[in-house]
Each structure stands twice: as C-alpha cells, then as structure tokens.
Design a protein around this motif. Structure first.
Motif, PDB file in Angstrom:
ATOM      1  N   UNK A   1      -8.642  15.712  -5.720  1.00 29.64           N
ATOM      2  CA  UNK A   1      -8.609  14.539  -4.993  1.00 29.64           C
ATOM      3  C   UNK A   1      -7.839  14.543  -3.467  1.00 29.64           C
ATOM      4  N   UNK A   2      -8.258  13.513  -2.671  1.00 27.51           N
ATOM      5  CA  UNK A   2      -7.704  13.657  -1.454  1.00 27.51           C
ATOM      6  C   UNK A   2      -6.245  12.555  -1.591  1.00 27.51           C
ATOM      7  N   UNK A   3      -5.784  12.647  -0.606  1.00 27.88           N
ATOM      8  CA  UNK A   3      -4.594  11.577  -0.109  1.00 27.88           C
ATOM      9  C   UNK A   3      -5.178  10.733   0.764  1.00 27.88           C
ATOM     10  N   UNK A   4      -5.173   9.451   0.672  1.00 24.14           N
ATOM     11  CA  UNK A   4      -5.706   8.433   1.682  1.00 24.14           C
ATOM     12  C   UNK A   4      -4.775   8.184   2.489  1.00 24.14           C
ATOM     13  N   UNK A   5      -4.724   8.617   4.094  1.00 28.35           N
ATOM     14  CA  UNK A   5      -3.828   8.612   4.988  1.00 28.35           C
ATOM     15  C   UNK A   5      -3.563   7.567   6.160  1.00 28.35           C
ATOM     16  N   UNK A   6      -4.337   6.500   5.622  1.00 24.06           N
ATOM     17  CA  UNK A   6      -4.407   5.210   6.533  1.00 24.06           C
ATOM     18  C   UNK A   6      -4.263   4.005   5.929  1.00 24.06           C
ATOM     19  N   UNK A   7      -4.253   2.986   6.538  1.00 24.55           N
ATOM     20  CA  UNK A   7      -4.112   1.690   5.951  1.00 24.55           C
ATOM     21  C   UNK A   7      -5.076   1.428   4.869  1.00 24.55           C
ATOM     22  N   UNK A   8      -4.709   0.700   3.754  1.00 29.15           N
ATOM     23  CA  UNK A   8      -5.724   0.674   2.692  1.00 29.15           C
ATOM     24  C   UNK A   8      -6.855  -0.386   2.910  1.00 29.15           C
ATOM     25  N   UNK A   9      -7.811  -0.370   2.534  1.00 24.56           N
ATOM     26  CA  UNK A   9      -9.204  -1.076   2.901  1.00 24.56           C
ATOM     27  C   UNK A   9      -8.742  -2.513   2.642  1.00 24.56           C
ATOM     28  N   UNK A  10      -9.324  -3.430   3.366  1.00 22.95           N
ATOM     29  CA  UNK A  10      -9.059  -4.865   3.205  1.00 22.95           C
ATOM     30  C   UNK A  10      -9.841  -5.339   1.742  1.00 22.95           C
ATOM     31  N   UNK A  11      -9.337  -6.120   0.948  1.00 26.14           N
ATOM     32  CA  UNK A  11     -10.171  -6.719  -0.129  1.00 26.14           C
ATOM     33  C   UNK A  11      -9.263  -7.733  -0.778  1.00 26.14           C
ATOM     34  N   UNK A  12      -9.891  -8.667  -1.442  1.00 28.22           N
ATOM     35  CA  UNK A  12      -9.460  -9.812  -1.740  1.00 28.22           C
ATOM     36  C   UNK A  12      -8.021  -9.672  -2.922  1.00 28.22           C
ATOM     37  N   UNK A  13      -7.978  -8.593  -3.273  1.00 26.90           N
ATOM     38  CA  UNK A  13      -6.833  -8.112  -4.065  1.00 26.90           C
ATOM     39  C   UNK A  13      -6.090  -6.732  -3.906  1.00 26.90           C
ATOM     40  N   UNK A  14      -4.821  -6.519  -4.585  1.00 26.10           N
ATOM     41  CA  UNK A  14      -4.243  -5.220  -4.444  1.00 26.10           C
ATOM     42  C   UNK A  14      -5.152  -4.563  -5.329  1.00 26.10           C
ATOM     43  N   UNK A  15      -5.658  -4.597  -6.380  1.00 23.23           N
ATOM     44  CA  UNK A  15      -6.128  -4.075  -7.433  1.00 23.23           C
ATOM     45  C   UNK A  15      -7.538  -3.542  -6.546  1.00 23.23           C
ATOM     46  N   UNK A  16      -8.421  -4.403  -5.910  1.00 24.32           N
ATOM     47  CA  UNK A  16      -9.512  -3.990  -5.164  1.00 24.32           C
ATOM     48  C   UNK A  16      -9.246  -3.289  -4.067  1.00 24.32           C
ATOM     49  N   UNK A  17      -8.259  -3.487  -3.524  1.00 23.22           N
ATOM     50  CA  UNK A  17      -7.936  -2.544  -2.299  1.00 23.22           C
ATOM     51  C   UNK A  17      -7.598  -1.113  -2.763  1.00 23.22           C
ATOM     52  N   UNK A  18      -7.019  -0.906  -3.950  1.00 22.05           N
ATOM     53  CA  UNK A  18      -6.887   0.484  -4.496  1.00 22.05           C
ATOM     54  C   UNK A  18      -7.993   0.974  -4.989  1.00 22.05           C
ATOM     55  N   UNK A  19      -8.976   0.149  -5.702  1.00 18.53           N
ATOM     56  CA  UNK A  19     -10.217   0.744  -6.035  1.00 18.53           C
ATOM     57  C   UNK A  19     -10.873   1.104  -5.024  1.00 18.53           C
ATOM     58  N   UNK A  20     -11.006   0.666  -3.848  1.00 21.27           N
ATOM     59  CA  UNK A  20     -11.680   1.245  -2.567  1.00 21.27           C
ATOM     60  C   UNK A  20     -11.317   2.366  -2.407  1.00 21.27           C
ATOM     61  N   UNK A  21      -9.634   2.903  -2.430  1.00 27.46           N
ATOM     62  CA  UNK A  21      -9.408   3.928  -2.070  1.00 27.46           C
ATOM     63  C   UNK A  21      -9.908   5.022  -3.120  1.00 27.46           C
ATOM     64  N   UNK A  22      -9.874   4.427  -4.478  1.00 22.75           N
ATOM     65  CA  UNK A  22     -10.573   5.565  -5.555  1.00 22.75           C
ATOM     66  C   UNK A  22     -11.852   5.918  -5.121  1.00 22.75           C
ATOM     67  N   UNK A  23     -12.743   4.995  -4.821  1.00 20.90           N
ATOM     68  CA  UNK A  23     -14.053   5.128  -4.507  1.00 20.90           C
ATOM     69  C   UNK A  23     -14.349   6.020  -3.413  1.00 20.90           C
ATOM     70  N   UNK A  24     -13.272   6.387  -2.766  1.00 21.39           N
ATOM     71  CA  UNK A  24     -13.381   7.545  -1.264  1.00 21.39           C
ATOM     72  C   UNK A  24     -13.315   8.760  -1.813  1.00 21.39           C
ATOM     73  N   UNK A  25     -12.639   9.158  -3.202  1.00 23.70           N
ATOM     74  CA  UNK A  25     -12.297  10.377  -3.638  1.00 23.70           C
ATOM     75  C   UNK A  25     -10.682  10.692  -3.419  1.00 23.70           C
ATOM     76  N   UNK A  26      -9.804   9.559  -3.166  1.00 21.11           N
ATOM     77  CA  UNK A  26      -8.341   9.494  -3.023  1.00 21.11           C
ATOM     78  C   UNK A  26      -7.720   9.232  -4.228  1.00 21.11           C
ATOM     79  N   UNK A  27      -6.695   9.690  -4.808  1.00 16.83           N
ATOM     80  CA  UNK A  27      -5.924   9.353  -5.737  1.00 16.83           C
ATOM     81  C   UNK A  27      -4.368   9.059  -5.254  1.00 16.83           C
ATOM     82  N   UNK A  28      -4.089   9.277  -3.911  1.00 18.04           N
ATOM     83  CA  UNK A  28      -2.861   9.066  -3.561  1.00 18.04           C
ATOM     84  C   UNK A  28      -3.028   8.267  -2.464  1.00 18.04           C
ATOM     85  N   UNK A  29      -1.900   7.248  -2.006  1.00 15.17           N
ATOM     86  CA  UNK A  29      -1.863   6.591  -0.756  1.00 15.17           C
ATOM     87  C   UNK A  29      -0.520   7.055  -0.073  1.00 15.17           C
TER      88      UNK A  29
END
Length: 148
Positions: free
Chosen positions: A59-87
């Motif tokens: 899995x990748x490291x998400x190296x930038x700002x987290x995607x915008x979404x209505x909640x913190x959970x949804x922001x992290x889920x967007x990161x997971x959908x990109x193949x990243x498991x670390x921020x």
C-alpha cells in the motif's frame, strides 16, 4: 483467519522485479508468506483465497492533503480507495482526523517512507489495474476497499 491475496503479478516493493501469479498470505494484521500462488496454496492449505486482477504490491503513503469530504471518516476512506494506508501527520492534524485514523488503523507518519511487503510486517497491500486505478486495499490485514 488466514487469507491469501493473489494477483496476476506481485511486487514486494514497487521497484522490485515482478513475481508472475504472485500472492501474499495474511494472518490477522501480519504478512506470513509471499511467493507464487502455487507455493502459498501448498504452504497454507485451507486458506481463504482472494484473486485480484492487476498488480498486487505494498500500500502507498498518501503524501498530500486528505481529500475533502463531509466527515473525517469519509476523508480517510477516500485515501484508502486510492491504495494508501498511511498519511502524513501534517495533513492529519485535527483531533477528529487522528481519531478516525486510529479507528481505521490508518498509519499516521511523521514523514514519507518507502513501502514494501515483508514477512511478519504489517499487512498493508494494494492492487492496481493496468490503468493505475486501485482495485483493492488491505489495511492492517482487513479488506477496506474493493472496486465493484
């Protein structure tokens, strides 16, 4: 439960030579074996098998700002959908984002790092298709994203 994740190709690191018909065996949140699918099926009879189209790797490291979404959970889920498991911690600085990361076992790192699949290491895996789109993400041994 032991699960074998298999794909057309396995890369233990993204710059490593590919293993054709490669696989990773996962028990709990840890990698317990890597190699060809045939080898792992012999080594772990009775394991659940998940086959993925594409390339399986760390899995990748998400190296930038987290995607915008209505909640913190949804922001992290967007990161997971990109193949990243670390921020990176500088982008997960709010208490709500930190709490969501802990709940979802997303690693919060002080700086970026190389990723690799290693025996006894944390089972953070991603599968990408030929277009580079994420097919599946495994975070700490749990399947957290699967493209339909």
């Amino acid at each position: 439960m032991l699960t074998i994740h298999a794909a057309d190709e396995l890369r233990l690191s993204w710059d490593a030579e590919p293993v054709r018909d490669g696989a990773v065996a996962v028990r709990g949140d840890r990698v317990v074996g890597t190699g060809s699918l045939g080898e792992l099926l012999e080594r772990f009879p009775g394991a659940r098998l998940r086959r993925w189209p594409g390339v399986l790797g760390p899995a990748l490291v998400h190296e930038g700002p987290l995607p915008q979404a209505p909640s913190p959970r949804e922001r992290l889920h967007a990161v997971l959908k990109s193949g990243s498991t670390a921020v990176l911690e500088r982008y997960a600085g709010t208490p709500d984002l930190r709490a969501a990361a802990v709940r979802n076992e997303v690693a919060v790192l002080p700086r970026t790092r190389e990723t690799a699949i290693v025996d006894t290491g944390r089972a953070d895996l991603a599968v990408f298709d030929t277009d580079g789109a994420c097919v599946a993400t495994v975070c700490a041994g749990r399947l957290v994203h699967r493209r339909r």
